[in-house]
Design a protein around this motif. Structure first.
Motif, short mmCIF file in Angstrom:
data_model
loop_
_atom_site.label_atom_id
_atom_site.label_comp_id
_atom_site.label_asym_id
_atom_site.label_seq_id
_atom_site.Cartn_x
_atom_site.Cartn_y
_atom_site.Cartn_z
N ASP A 23 0.82 -1.21 0.00
CA ASP A 23 0.00 0.00 0.00
C ASP A 23 0.86 1.26 0.00
OD1 ASP A 23 -2.32 -1.44 -0.08
OD2 ASP A 23 -2.63 -1.41 2.10
N HIS A 24 1.95 1.27 0.79
CA HIS A 24 2.83 2.44 0.78
C HIS A 24 3.45 2.61 -0.61
CE1 HIS A 24 2.88 1.51 5.20
NE2 HIS A 24 2.53 2.78 5.18
N TYR A 25 3.83 1.51 -1.23
CA TYR A 25 4.35 1.53 -2.61
C TYR A 25 3.34 2.21 -3.54
CZ TYR A 25 5.85 -0.45 -7.15
OH TYR A 25 6.25 -0.62 -8.44
N ILE A 26 2.09 1.77 -3.43
CA ILE A 26 1.05 2.33 -4.31
C ILE A 26 0.93 3.83 -4.11
CG2 ILE A 26 -1.46 2.40 -4.72
CD1 ILE A 26 -1.51 -0.62 -4.08
N THR A 572 -9.73 5.24 8.82
CA THR A 572 -9.35 3.99 9.48
C THR A 572 -9.13 2.84 8.52
OG1 THR A 572 -11.69 3.54 9.78
CG2 THR A 572 -10.55 4.59 11.62
N ARG A 573 -9.45 3.01 7.26
CA ARG A 573 -9.35 1.87 6.34
C ARG A 573 -8.56 2.24 5.09
NH1 ARG A 573 -15.11 -1.23 6.64
NH2 ARG A 573 -13.82 -3.07 6.86
N GLU A 574 -7.89 1.27 4.55
CA GLU A 574 -7.11 1.45 3.34
C GLU A 574 -8.00 1.31 2.10
OE1 GLU A 574 -4.65 2.15 1.59
OE2 GLU A 574 -3.10 2.64 3.04
N SER A 575 -7.51 1.80 0.96
CA SER A 575 -8.32 1.75 -0.25
C SER A 575 -8.02 0.52 -1.12
CB SER A 575 -8.07 3.02 -1.07
OG SER A 575 -6.69 3.21 -1.30
N HIS A 576 -7.01 -0.23 -0.76
CA HIS A 576 -6.67 -1.37 -1.62
C HIS A 576 -6.69 -2.68 -0.83
CE1 HIS A 576 -4.61 2.20 -3.31
NE2 HIS A 576 -5.25 1.76 -4.38
#
Ligand code: FES
Length: 576
Positions: A23-26, A572-576
Protein backbone atom coordinates in the motif's frame (compact mmCIF):
# COMPACT_ATOMS: atom_id res chain seq x y z
CA UNK A 1 8.61 28.97 15.10
CA UNK A 2 8.61 25.22 15.04
CA UNK A 3 10.01 23.15 12.24
CA UNK A 4 7.98 19.95 11.82
CA UNK A 5 11.19 18.14 11.02
CA UNK A 6 12.43 18.87 14.54
CA UNK A 7 9.35 18.96 16.71
CA UNK A 8 8.66 15.27 16.73
CA UNK A 9 5.08 15.87 15.58
CA UNK A 10 3.94 12.66 13.98
CA UNK A 11 2.89 13.49 10.45
CA UNK A 12 -0.50 12.22 9.40
CA UNK A 13 0.82 11.41 5.93
CA UNK A 14 3.19 8.74 7.31
CA UNK A 15 0.11 6.53 7.10
CA UNK A 16 0.31 6.89 3.30
CA UNK A 17 4.04 7.08 2.78
CA UNK A 18 5.95 5.88 5.87
CA UNK A 19 6.50 2.16 5.19
CA UNK A 20 7.58 -0.60 2.83
CA UNK A 21 4.27 -2.36 2.23
CA UNK A 22 2.41 -2.74 -1.02
CA UNK A 23 0.00 0.00 0.00
CA UNK A 24 2.83 2.44 0.78
CA UNK A 25 4.35 1.53 -2.61
CA UNK A 26 1.05 2.33 -4.31
CA UNK A 27 0.64 5.69 -2.60
CA UNK A 28 4.23 6.80 -3.32
CA UNK A 29 4.58 5.43 -6.82
CA UNK A 30 1.46 7.04 -8.19
CA UNK A 31 2.20 10.35 -6.49
CA UNK A 32 5.90 10.73 -7.38
CA UNK A 33 5.70 12.07 -10.94
CA UNK A 34 8.87 14.08 -10.61
CA UNK A 35 8.90 14.59 -6.86
CA UNK A 36 12.22 13.50 -5.29
CA UNK A 37 12.26 10.49 -2.96
CA UNK A 38 12.82 12.66 0.10
CA UNK A 39 9.47 14.37 -0.51
CA UNK A 40 7.99 11.21 1.02
CA UNK A 41 10.32 10.79 3.95
CA UNK A 42 8.92 13.11 6.54
CA UNK A 43 8.22 16.40 4.79
CA UNK A 44 4.78 17.86 5.60
CA UNK A 45 2.34 17.49 2.74
CA UNK A 46 0.43 20.76 2.44
CA UNK A 47 -2.85 20.92 0.58
CA UNK A 48 -3.73 24.10 -1.27
CA UNK A 49 -7.48 23.93 -1.41
CA UNK A 50 -8.29 26.16 -4.33
CA UNK A 51 -11.74 27.50 -5.20
CA UNK A 52 -10.54 29.21 -8.39
CA UNK A 53 -13.01 28.86 -11.23
CA UNK A 54 -13.89 30.72 -14.39
CA UNK A 55 -17.47 30.44 -13.17
CA UNK A 56 -16.61 32.29 -9.95
CA UNK A 57 -15.37 35.62 -11.29
CA UNK A 58 -14.31 36.83 -7.84
CA UNK A 59 -11.98 33.81 -7.41
CA UNK A 60 -10.49 33.61 -10.92
CA UNK A 61 -7.11 34.96 -9.79
CA UNK A 62 -6.59 32.43 -6.99
CA UNK A 63 -4.40 30.27 -9.26
CA UNK A 64 -1.82 33.04 -9.21
CA UNK A 65 -1.93 33.22 -5.41
CA UNK A 66 -1.62 29.43 -5.23
CA UNK A 67 1.74 29.66 -7.01
CA UNK A 68 3.01 32.08 -4.38
CA UNK A 69 1.70 29.89 -1.57
CA UNK A 70 3.66 27.01 -3.11
CA UNK A 71 6.89 29.01 -3.04
CA UNK A 72 6.42 29.58 0.68
CA UNK A 73 5.64 25.91 1.34
CA UNK A 74 8.73 24.69 -0.55
CA UNK A 75 10.89 27.28 1.16
CA UNK A 76 9.74 26.10 4.60
CA UNK A 77 10.43 22.46 3.79
CA UNK A 78 6.95 21.24 2.92
CA UNK A 79 5.49 19.72 -0.22
CA UNK A 80 2.61 21.76 -1.75
CA UNK A 81 -0.25 19.83 -3.33
CA UNK A 82 -2.89 21.98 -4.96
CA UNK A 83 -6.37 20.63 -5.55
CA UNK A 84 -9.69 22.08 -6.74
CA UNK A 85 -12.92 22.09 -4.80
CA UNK A 86 -16.45 23.15 -5.58
CA UNK A 87 -16.63 26.86 -6.26
CA UNK A 88 -19.66 29.12 -5.96
CA UNK A 89 -19.98 32.30 -7.98
CA UNK A 90 -22.53 34.44 -6.19
CA UNK A 91 -23.61 36.38 -9.27
CA UNK A 92 -23.75 33.42 -11.62
CA UNK A 93 -25.08 30.31 -9.94
CA UNK A 94 -28.81 29.64 -9.77
CA UNK A 95 -31.17 29.42 -7.96
CA UNK A 96 -28.78 30.72 -5.26
CA UNK A 97 -25.21 29.98 -4.13
CA UNK A 98 -26.51 29.47 -0.61
CA UNK A 99 -28.24 26.26 -1.69
CA UNK A 100 -24.76 24.84 -2.32
CA UNK A 101 -22.71 26.29 0.57
CA UNK A 102 -23.09 23.12 2.60
CA UNK A 103 -22.30 20.97 -0.44
CA UNK A 104 -19.04 22.88 -0.89
CA UNK A 105 -18.32 22.49 2.83
CA UNK A 106 -18.84 18.73 2.47
CA UNK A 107 -16.52 18.67 -0.53
CA UNK A 108 -13.81 20.52 1.43
CA UNK A 109 -14.28 18.28 4.46
CA UNK A 110 -14.11 15.00 2.59
CA UNK A 111 -11.25 16.15 0.34
CA UNK A 112 -9.16 17.05 3.37
CA UNK A 113 -9.98 13.90 5.30
CA UNK A 114 -9.57 11.43 2.48
CA UNK A 115 -6.28 12.72 1.06
CA UNK A 116 -2.66 12.55 2.24
CA UNK A 117 -2.40 15.97 3.84
CA UNK A 118 -0.78 17.25 7.03
CA UNK A 119 -2.09 20.79 6.75
CA UNK A 120 -4.04 22.97 4.36
CA UNK A 121 -4.16 26.48 2.92
CA UNK A 122 -7.72 27.52 2.09
CA UNK A 123 -8.01 29.87 -0.90
CA UNK A 124 -11.38 31.60 -1.04
CA UNK A 125 -12.96 34.88 -2.08
CA UNK A 126 -16.58 35.07 -3.14
CA UNK A 127 -19.34 35.14 -0.51
CA UNK A 128 -20.03 31.46 0.14
CA UNK A 129 -16.57 30.09 -0.57
CA UNK A 130 -15.09 31.54 2.64
CA UNK A 131 -17.65 30.14 5.12
CA UNK A 132 -17.88 26.83 3.26
CA UNK A 133 -14.12 26.35 3.51
CA UNK A 134 -14.03 27.31 7.18
CA UNK A 135 -16.91 24.92 7.94
CA UNK A 136 -15.30 22.01 6.11
CA UNK A 137 -11.85 22.60 7.60
CA UNK A 138 -13.31 22.96 11.10
CA UNK A 139 -15.01 19.57 10.81
CA UNK A 140 -11.71 17.87 9.91
CA UNK A 141 -9.51 19.87 12.28
CA UNK A 142 -6.22 19.52 10.44
CA UNK A 143 -3.86 22.50 10.76
CA UNK A 144 -5.45 25.05 8.44
CA UNK A 145 -4.85 28.64 7.40
CA UNK A 146 -7.00 30.76 5.12
CA UNK A 147 -5.97 33.28 2.48
CA UNK A 148 -8.79 35.22 0.89
CA UNK A 149 -8.41 36.64 -2.60
CA UNK A 150 -8.79 40.31 -1.70
CA UNK A 151 -11.22 42.97 -2.87
CA UNK A 152 -11.33 44.56 -6.32
CA UNK A 153 -9.79 47.98 -6.83
CA UNK A 154 -12.24 50.84 -6.57
CA UNK A 155 -14.18 51.17 -9.82
CA UNK A 156 -14.69 54.62 -11.29
CA UNK A 157 -17.15 56.02 -13.80
CA UNK A 158 -16.85 59.60 -15.04
CA UNK A 159 -14.51 60.26 -12.14
CA UNK A 160 -16.87 58.97 -9.45
CA UNK A 161 -16.10 55.86 -7.36
CA UNK A 162 -18.40 52.89 -7.89
CA UNK A 163 -18.90 50.30 -5.19
CA UNK A 164 -19.54 46.89 -6.69
CA UNK A 165 -23.17 45.95 -6.25
CA UNK A 166 -24.01 48.66 -3.69
CA UNK A 167 -24.06 51.35 -6.37
CA UNK A 168 -25.73 48.93 -8.77
CA UNK A 169 -28.65 48.54 -6.31
CA UNK A 170 -28.85 52.32 -5.99
CA UNK A 171 -28.73 53.02 -9.74
CA UNK A 172 -31.25 50.32 -10.62
CA UNK A 173 -33.77 52.01 -8.32
CA UNK A 174 -33.04 55.34 -10.02
CA UNK A 175 -33.84 53.71 -13.38
CA UNK A 176 -37.15 52.47 -12.00
CA UNK A 177 -37.81 55.93 -10.53
CA UNK A 178 -37.23 57.44 -13.97
CA UNK A 179 -34.27 59.55 -12.82
CA UNK A 180 -31.63 57.55 -14.76
CA UNK A 181 -31.83 56.06 -18.24
CA UNK A 182 -31.25 52.33 -18.79
CA UNK A 183 -28.42 53.29 -21.20
CA UNK A 184 -26.64 55.35 -18.54
CA UNK A 185 -27.11 52.47 -16.09
CA UNK A 186 -25.61 49.84 -18.39
CA UNK A 187 -22.73 52.18 -19.32
CA UNK A 188 -21.35 51.79 -15.78
CA UNK A 189 -21.19 47.98 -16.05
CA UNK A 190 -17.56 47.66 -17.13
CA UNK A 191 -16.29 50.39 -14.83
CA UNK A 192 -17.67 48.71 -11.74
CA UNK A 193 -15.55 45.57 -12.03
CA UNK A 194 -12.17 47.18 -12.52
CA UNK A 195 -9.82 44.38 -11.49
CA UNK A 196 -9.53 40.87 -10.13
CA UNK A 197 -10.99 40.34 -6.69
CA UNK A 198 -14.26 40.17 -4.81
CA UNK A 199 -16.85 42.92 -4.27
CA UNK A 200 -15.29 45.99 -2.72
CA UNK A 201 -17.95 47.36 -0.33
CA UNK A 202 -18.33 45.66 3.05
CA UNK A 203 -20.59 43.12 1.37
CA UNK A 204 -20.64 39.49 2.32
CA UNK A 205 -17.30 38.60 0.71
CA UNK A 206 -15.42 41.45 2.40
CA UNK A 207 -17.29 40.78 5.63
CA UNK A 208 -16.46 37.07 5.64
CA UNK A 209 -12.82 37.79 4.74
CA UNK A 210 -12.75 40.19 7.70
CA UNK A 211 -14.48 37.59 9.90
CA UNK A 212 -11.82 35.02 8.95
CA UNK A 213 -9.10 37.48 9.96
CA UNK A 214 -10.91 38.47 13.17
CA UNK A 215 -11.41 34.79 14.05
CA UNK A 216 -7.64 34.38 13.79
CA UNK A 217 -7.74 32.07 10.76
CA UNK A 218 -5.58 34.27 8.45
CA UNK A 219 -2.39 36.26 8.65
CA UNK A 220 -2.92 39.97 9.41
CA UNK A 221 -4.19 42.12 6.51
CA UNK A 222 -5.53 39.15 4.55
CA UNK A 223 -9.00 40.71 4.32
CA UNK A 224 -8.19 44.10 2.89
CA UNK A 225 -5.10 44.08 0.62
CA UNK A 226 -6.59 44.65 -2.85
CA UNK A 227 -6.51 41.56 -5.06
CA UNK A 228 -4.06 42.92 -7.68
CA UNK A 229 -1.71 44.51 -5.12
CA UNK A 230 1.62 42.64 -5.10
CA UNK A 231 1.55 42.71 -1.31
CA UNK A 232 -1.10 40.00 -1.57
CA UNK A 233 1.38 37.75 -3.36
CA UNK A 234 3.80 38.39 -0.53
CA UNK A 235 1.09 37.43 1.95
CA UNK A 236 0.47 34.26 -0.04
CA UNK A 237 4.16 33.40 0.20
CA UNK A 238 4.14 33.99 3.97
CA UNK A 239 0.95 31.93 4.30
CA UNK A 240 2.70 29.02 2.60
CA UNK A 241 5.63 29.30 4.97
CA UNK A 242 3.40 29.58 7.99
CA UNK A 243 1.28 26.48 7.35
CA UNK A 244 4.41 24.32 7.43
CA UNK A 245 5.25 25.77 10.83
CA UNK A 246 1.67 25.23 11.98
CA UNK A 247 1.95 21.52 11.19
CA UNK A 248 5.04 21.44 13.43
CA UNK A 249 3.06 23.16 16.17
CA UNK A 250 0.01 20.95 15.63
CA UNK A 251 -1.98 24.20 15.55
CA UNK A 252 -5.50 23.21 14.56
CA UNK A 253 -8.75 25.18 14.02
CA UNK A 254 -10.16 23.82 17.29
CA UNK A 255 -7.50 25.80 19.20
CA UNK A 256 -8.26 28.98 17.27
CA UNK A 257 -12.03 28.91 16.78
CA UNK A 258 -12.92 29.38 20.45
CA UNK A 259 -15.78 31.34 21.98
CA UNK A 260 -13.34 34.27 22.44
CA UNK A 261 -12.59 34.22 18.71
CA UNK A 262 -16.31 34.31 17.87
CA UNK A 263 -16.90 37.16 20.31
CA UNK A 264 -14.10 39.10 18.61
CA UNK A 265 -15.65 38.44 15.22
CA UNK A 266 -19.09 39.64 16.36
CA UNK A 267 -17.63 42.88 17.73
CA UNK A 268 -15.77 43.49 14.49
CA UNK A 269 -18.94 42.72 12.54
CA UNK A 270 -20.65 45.65 14.28
CA UNK A 271 -17.74 48.05 13.85
CA UNK A 272 -17.52 47.43 10.09
CA UNK A 273 -21.28 47.47 9.46
CA UNK A 274 -20.87 43.94 8.11
CA UNK A 275 -23.27 41.77 6.20
CA UNK A 276 -26.27 40.13 7.87
CA UNK A 277 -25.18 36.95 6.08
CA UNK A 278 -22.28 36.74 8.53
CA UNK A 279 -24.77 35.92 11.28
CA UNK A 280 -25.79 32.72 9.48
CA UNK A 281 -22.22 31.78 8.57
CA UNK A 282 -20.78 32.42 12.06
CA UNK A 283 -23.52 30.27 13.62
CA UNK A 284 -22.73 27.48 11.14
CA UNK A 285 -18.95 27.63 11.68
CA UNK A 286 -19.44 27.67 15.47
CA UNK A 287 -21.66 24.60 15.14
CA UNK A 288 -18.83 22.73 13.43
CA UNK A 289 -16.42 23.31 16.35
CA UNK A 290 -18.93 22.86 19.15
CA UNK A 291 -18.96 26.50 20.27
CA UNK A 292 -22.49 27.12 21.65
CA UNK A 293 -23.10 30.40 19.81
CA UNK A 294 -26.73 31.53 19.52
CA UNK A 295 -28.64 34.22 17.69
CA UNK A 296 -29.14 36.02 20.99
CA UNK A 297 -25.35 36.11 21.48
CA UNK A 298 -25.07 38.08 18.24
CA UNK A 299 -27.37 40.75 19.67
CA UNK A 300 -25.96 40.62 23.22
CA UNK A 301 -22.32 40.94 22.13
CA UNK A 302 -22.60 43.17 19.09
CA UNK A 303 -25.77 45.19 18.78
CA UNK A 304 -24.85 48.01 21.17
CA UNK A 305 -21.47 48.58 19.54
CA UNK A 306 -20.86 51.54 17.24
CA UNK A 307 -20.04 51.70 13.55
CA UNK A 308 -16.40 52.76 13.21
CA UNK A 309 -15.52 52.11 9.56
CA UNK A 310 -16.82 54.43 6.85
CA UNK A 311 -17.49 51.84 4.18
CA UNK A 312 -20.44 51.04 1.91
CA UNK A 313 -23.20 50.02 2.34
CA UNK A 314 -23.34 51.52 5.86
CA UNK A 315 -20.83 54.26 4.98
CA UNK A 316 -19.45 55.94 1.89
CA UNK A 317 -16.06 54.44 0.97
CA UNK A 318 -14.63 51.09 -0.17
CA UNK A 319 -12.20 48.32 0.77
CA UNK A 320 -9.21 49.96 -0.92
CA UNK A 321 -9.68 52.94 1.40
CA UNK A 322 -9.99 50.60 4.38
CA UNK A 323 -6.68 48.97 3.47
CA UNK A 324 -4.93 52.31 3.02
CA UNK A 325 -6.25 53.39 6.41
CA UNK A 326 -4.66 50.37 8.10
CA UNK A 327 -7.19 47.58 7.56
CA UNK A 328 -8.39 45.28 10.31
CA UNK A 329 -5.30 45.59 12.55
CA UNK A 330 -5.86 49.37 12.78
CA UNK A 331 -9.53 48.82 13.57
CA UNK A 332 -8.64 46.24 16.22
CA UNK A 333 -6.40 48.82 17.87
CA UNK A 334 -9.42 51.08 18.24
CA UNK A 335 -11.49 48.19 19.58
CA UNK A 336 -8.78 47.09 22.03
CA UNK A 337 -10.76 47.83 25.23
CA UNK A 338 -13.55 45.45 24.20
CA UNK A 339 -11.58 42.68 22.46
CA UNK A 340 -10.48 39.28 23.73
CA UNK A 341 -6.82 39.98 22.99
CA UNK A 342 -5.61 36.58 24.17
CA UNK A 343 -7.43 34.64 21.46
CA UNK A 344 -4.90 32.52 19.57
CA UNK A 345 -4.37 33.01 15.84
CA UNK A 346 -2.82 31.04 13.00
CA UNK A 347 0.30 33.18 13.54
CA UNK A 348 0.81 31.21 16.75
CA UNK A 349 0.45 34.34 18.88
CA UNK A 350 -2.53 36.05 20.50
CA UNK A 351 -4.53 38.32 18.23
CA UNK A 352 -3.46 41.32 20.33
CA UNK A 353 0.01 41.07 18.76
CA UNK A 354 -1.34 42.10 15.35
CA UNK A 355 -2.62 45.48 16.49
CA UNK A 356 -0.09 46.54 19.10
CA UNK A 357 2.02 48.44 16.57
CA UNK A 358 -0.87 49.48 14.37
CA UNK A 359 -2.54 52.89 14.11
CA UNK A 360 -4.84 54.15 11.42
CA UNK A 361 -3.44 56.66 8.96
CA UNK A 362 -6.95 58.00 8.30
CA UNK A 363 -9.08 58.64 11.39
CA UNK A 364 -12.00 59.68 9.18
CA UNK A 365 -12.06 56.16 7.69
CA UNK A 366 -11.40 54.17 10.88
CA UNK A 367 -12.90 56.10 13.77
CA UNK A 368 -12.14 55.85 17.49
CA UNK A 369 -14.68 54.28 19.84
CA UNK A 370 -15.53 57.67 21.35
CA UNK A 371 -16.22 59.30 17.96
CA UNK A 372 -18.14 56.71 15.92
CA UNK A 373 -20.04 57.13 12.69
CA UNK A 374 -23.12 55.69 14.38
CA UNK A 375 -23.77 54.54 17.95
CA UNK A 376 -25.35 51.13 18.63
CA UNK A 377 -25.13 50.00 15.01
CA UNK A 378 -24.64 46.25 15.34
CA UNK A 379 -27.06 43.73 13.87
CA UNK A 380 -30.19 43.48 16.03
CA UNK A 381 -32.16 40.32 16.68
CA UNK A 382 -35.94 40.68 16.80
CA UNK A 383 -38.52 38.44 18.47
CA UNK A 384 -42.29 38.40 18.36
CA UNK A 385 -45.31 36.49 17.16
CA UNK A 386 -44.14 36.93 13.55
CA UNK A 387 -40.68 35.50 14.21
CA UNK A 388 -40.78 33.22 17.29
CA UNK A 389 -37.24 31.97 16.62
CA UNK A 390 -35.86 35.32 15.62
CA UNK A 391 -35.17 37.63 12.70
CA UNK A 392 -32.38 40.12 12.05
CA UNK A 393 -32.17 43.73 10.97
CA UNK A 394 -29.11 45.88 10.27
CA UNK A 395 -29.74 49.35 11.74
CA UNK A 396 -26.63 50.87 10.16
CA UNK A 397 -28.04 50.21 6.68
CA UNK A 398 -31.62 51.18 7.58
CA UNK A 399 -33.48 54.51 7.70
CA UNK A 400 -33.51 55.81 11.30
CA UNK A 401 -37.11 57.05 10.96
CA UNK A 402 -38.33 53.53 10.06
CA UNK A 403 -36.70 51.68 12.96
CA UNK A 404 -39.98 52.10 14.84
CA UNK A 405 -42.86 51.78 12.43
CA UNK A 406 -46.41 50.45 12.24
CA UNK A 407 -48.05 49.86 8.90
CA UNK A 408 -50.38 47.60 6.93
CA UNK A 409 -48.84 44.48 5.37
CA UNK A 410 -48.78 43.98 1.63
CA UNK A 411 -48.05 40.30 1.12
CA UNK A 412 -46.34 38.50 -1.75
CA UNK A 413 -46.47 34.69 -1.73
CA UNK A 414 -43.31 34.26 -3.80
CA UNK A 415 -40.55 36.28 -5.39
CA UNK A 416 -42.10 35.57 -8.79
CA UNK A 417 -45.39 37.08 -7.69
CA UNK A 418 -43.48 40.04 -6.27
CA UNK A 419 -41.69 40.69 -9.58
CA UNK A 420 -44.92 40.40 -11.51
CA UNK A 421 -46.85 42.87 -9.38
CA UNK A 422 -44.44 45.36 -7.84
CA UNK A 423 -44.55 47.86 -10.72
CA UNK A 424 -48.31 47.68 -11.16
CA UNK A 425 -49.46 51.32 -11.01
CA UNK A 426 -52.64 50.17 -9.26
CA UNK A 427 -50.81 48.35 -6.46
CA UNK A 428 -52.46 49.47 -3.23
CA UNK A 429 -49.35 50.46 -1.31
CA UNK A 430 -48.18 53.65 0.32
CA UNK A 431 -44.87 54.62 1.87
CA UNK A 432 -46.28 53.35 5.18
CA UNK A 433 -47.00 49.85 3.87
CA UNK A 434 -44.90 46.95 5.07
CA UNK A 435 -43.84 44.70 2.19
CA UNK A 436 -43.95 41.04 3.22
CA UNK A 437 -42.36 38.29 1.15
CA UNK A 438 -42.59 34.61 2.04
CA UNK A 439 -41.52 31.32 0.49
CA UNK A 440 -37.87 32.40 0.37
CA UNK A 441 -36.41 30.56 3.37
CA UNK A 442 -33.89 27.71 3.37
CA UNK A 443 -36.53 25.01 2.67
CA UNK A 444 -39.15 27.02 0.83
CA UNK A 445 -37.11 28.48 -2.01
CA UNK A 446 -35.00 26.30 -1.47
CA UNK A 447 -31.67 27.83 -0.47
CA UNK A 448 -32.69 31.19 1.00
CA UNK A 449 -31.82 33.63 -1.80
CA UNK A 450 -30.75 37.24 -1.42
CA UNK A 451 -34.08 38.81 -2.30
CA UNK A 452 -34.95 40.35 1.08
CA UNK A 453 -34.07 43.86 -0.13
CA UNK A 454 -37.15 43.90 -2.34
CA UNK A 455 -37.09 46.75 -4.86
CA UNK A 456 -39.63 49.40 -3.96
CA UNK A 457 -42.84 49.91 -5.98
CA UNK A 458 -42.05 52.04 -9.03
CA UNK A 459 -44.96 54.37 -8.35
CA UNK A 460 -43.54 55.20 -4.90
CA UNK A 461 -40.00 55.59 -6.24
CA UNK A 462 -41.32 58.21 -8.64
CA UNK A 463 -42.78 60.06 -5.65
CA UNK A 464 -39.33 60.16 -4.05
CA UNK A 465 -39.72 57.26 -1.61
CA UNK A 466 -36.35 55.48 -1.17
CA UNK A 467 -36.97 53.12 1.74
CA UNK A 468 -39.82 51.11 3.23
CA UNK A 469 -40.06 48.42 5.89
CA UNK A 470 -39.66 45.02 4.26
CA UNK A 471 -39.98 41.64 5.98
CA UNK A 472 -39.08 38.20 4.65
CA UNK A 473 -37.63 34.79 5.38
CA UNK A 474 -34.98 35.53 2.74
CA UNK A 475 -31.44 36.87 3.06
CA UNK A 476 -30.11 40.12 1.64
CA UNK A 477 -26.89 40.80 -0.25
CA UNK A 478 -24.28 42.22 2.09
CA UNK A 479 -23.87 45.05 -0.40
CA UNK A 480 -27.52 46.05 -0.11
CA UNK A 481 -29.25 48.44 2.27
CA UNK A 482 -32.67 49.43 3.54
CA UNK A 483 -34.98 48.80 6.48
CA UNK A 484 -35.22 45.10 5.80
CA UNK A 485 -36.13 42.48 8.36
CA UNK A 486 -34.49 39.24 7.25
CA UNK A 487 -34.05 35.58 8.18
CA UNK A 488 -37.50 35.29 9.78
CA UNK A 489 -37.53 31.95 11.61
CA UNK A 490 -39.21 29.61 11.32
CA UNK A 491 -39.65 30.34 7.63
CA UNK A 492 -43.12 30.11 6.09
CA UNK A 493 -42.37 26.73 4.46
CA UNK A 494 -41.42 25.33 7.87
CA UNK A 495 -44.75 26.40 9.38
CA UNK A 496 -43.71 29.85 10.59
CA UNK A 497 -46.37 32.53 11.18
CA UNK A 498 -45.15 34.43 8.11
CA UNK A 499 -47.32 31.97 6.18
CA UNK A 500 -50.44 33.37 7.87
CA UNK A 501 -50.00 37.11 7.31
CA UNK A 502 -52.64 38.68 5.08
CA UNK A 503 -52.55 41.93 3.16
CA UNK A 504 -53.97 44.64 5.41
CA UNK A 505 -52.83 43.12 8.73
CA UNK A 506 -51.05 45.67 10.87
CA UNK A 507 -47.38 44.98 11.70
CA UNK A 508 -45.17 46.86 14.15
CA UNK A 509 -41.41 46.90 13.83
CA UNK A 510 -39.66 48.16 16.96
CA UNK A 511 -35.90 47.78 16.60
CA UNK A 512 -34.96 49.49 19.89
CA UNK A 513 -37.49 47.22 21.62
CA UNK A 514 -36.24 44.23 19.58
CA UNK A 515 -39.75 43.20 18.56
CA UNK A 516 -41.72 42.37 15.44
CA UNK A 517 -45.45 42.11 16.09
CA UNK A 518 -48.31 40.99 13.89
CA UNK A 519 -51.49 42.58 15.30
CA UNK A 520 -53.72 39.56 14.78
CA UNK A 521 -55.18 37.56 17.66
CA UNK A 522 -53.84 34.11 18.51
CA UNK A 523 -57.30 32.72 17.83
CA UNK A 524 -57.44 34.17 14.32
CA UNK A 525 -53.87 33.02 13.60
CA UNK A 526 -54.88 29.53 14.73
CA UNK A 527 -57.83 29.59 12.33
CA UNK A 528 -55.63 30.69 9.46
CA UNK A 529 -53.09 27.98 10.31
CA UNK A 530 -55.77 25.31 10.18
CA UNK A 531 -56.75 26.43 6.68
CA UNK A 532 -53.21 26.28 5.25
CA UNK A 533 -52.66 24.18 2.16
CA UNK A 534 -49.44 22.11 2.07
CA UNK A 535 -46.84 23.41 -0.39
CA UNK A 536 -46.22 21.19 -3.43
CA UNK A 537 -42.85 19.40 -3.32
CA UNK A 538 -40.02 21.45 -4.83
CA UNK A 539 -37.62 18.60 -5.54
CA UNK A 540 -37.86 14.84 -5.43
CA UNK A 541 -34.19 13.84 -5.90
CA UNK A 542 -30.56 14.87 -5.71
CA UNK A 543 -28.84 17.48 -3.55
CA UNK A 544 -31.92 19.72 -3.38
CA UNK A 545 -33.99 16.90 -1.90
CA UNK A 546 -31.28 16.15 0.69
CA UNK A 547 -30.99 19.86 1.46
CA UNK A 548 -34.72 20.37 2.01
CA UNK A 549 -34.94 17.33 4.26
CA UNK A 550 -32.02 18.30 6.49
CA UNK A 551 -31.38 22.04 6.40
CA UNK A 552 -31.62 23.86 9.73
CA UNK A 553 -33.39 27.18 10.02
CA UNK A 554 -31.59 30.53 9.81
CA UNK A 555 -31.36 30.92 13.59
CA UNK A 556 -29.14 27.80 13.59
CA UNK A 557 -26.94 28.73 10.65
CA UNK A 558 -28.67 26.81 7.83
CA UNK A 559 -26.23 23.92 8.14
CA UNK A 560 -27.49 20.43 7.42
CA UNK A 561 -28.45 18.74 10.69
CA UNK A 562 -26.07 15.81 10.13
CA UNK A 563 -23.11 18.09 9.32
CA UNK A 564 -23.05 19.91 12.65
CA UNK A 565 -19.94 18.99 14.62
CA UNK A 566 -16.48 17.63 13.85
CA UNK A 567 -15.47 14.13 12.71
CA UNK A 568 -11.72 14.72 12.87
CA UNK A 569 -9.07 13.75 10.33
CA UNK A 570 -8.72 10.03 11.00
CA UNK A 571 -9.38 7.54 8.24
CA UNK A 572 -9.35 3.99 9.48
CA UNK A 573 -9.35 1.87 6.34
CA UNK A 574 -7.11 1.45 3.34
CA UNK A 575 -8.32 1.75 -0.25
CA UNK A 576 -6.67 -1.37 -1.62
FE1 FES B 1 -18.37 37.45 -5.55
FE2 FES B 1 -19.55 39.79 -4.66
S1 FES B 1 -20.16 38.47 -6.25
S2 FES B 1 -17.85 38.72 -3.93
Amino acid sequence: MNDPHETGVSLRTRRWYGGMSRDHYIHRSWMKRGLPDDAFSGKPMIGICNSASDLTPCNQHLDDLAEHVKRGVWEAGGVPLEFPVTSLGETQIQPTAMLLRNLMAMDVEESLRGNPLDGVVLLSGCDKTTPAMLMGAASVDLPAIMLTGGPMLTGRHHGKPLGSATDMWRMSEEVRAGTMTPEAFVATESSMTRSAGHCNPMGTASTMATMAEALGMTLPQSASIPAPDTRRRRLAHLTGRRIVEMVGEDLRPSRILTIDAFENAIRVLSAIGGSTNAVIHLLAIAGRVGVPLTLDDIDRIGSQLPLLVDIEPSGTRLMEDFFEAGGLPALLYELDPIMRGDALTVSGVPIRACWEECRTSDPSMIRPLDDPLLPSAGIAVLRGNLCPNGAVVKPSAASPELLVHTGPAFVFGSIEEFKERIDDPDLEVTADSVLVLRGCGPRGYPGMPEVGNMPLPAKLLRLGVRDMVRISDARMSGTAFGTTVLHVAPESAAGGPLADVQTGDLITLDVPGRSLTLHVSDEELGNRRSRRQPDPPVAWRGWTRLYIDHVLQADRGCDLDFLVGCSGADVTRESH
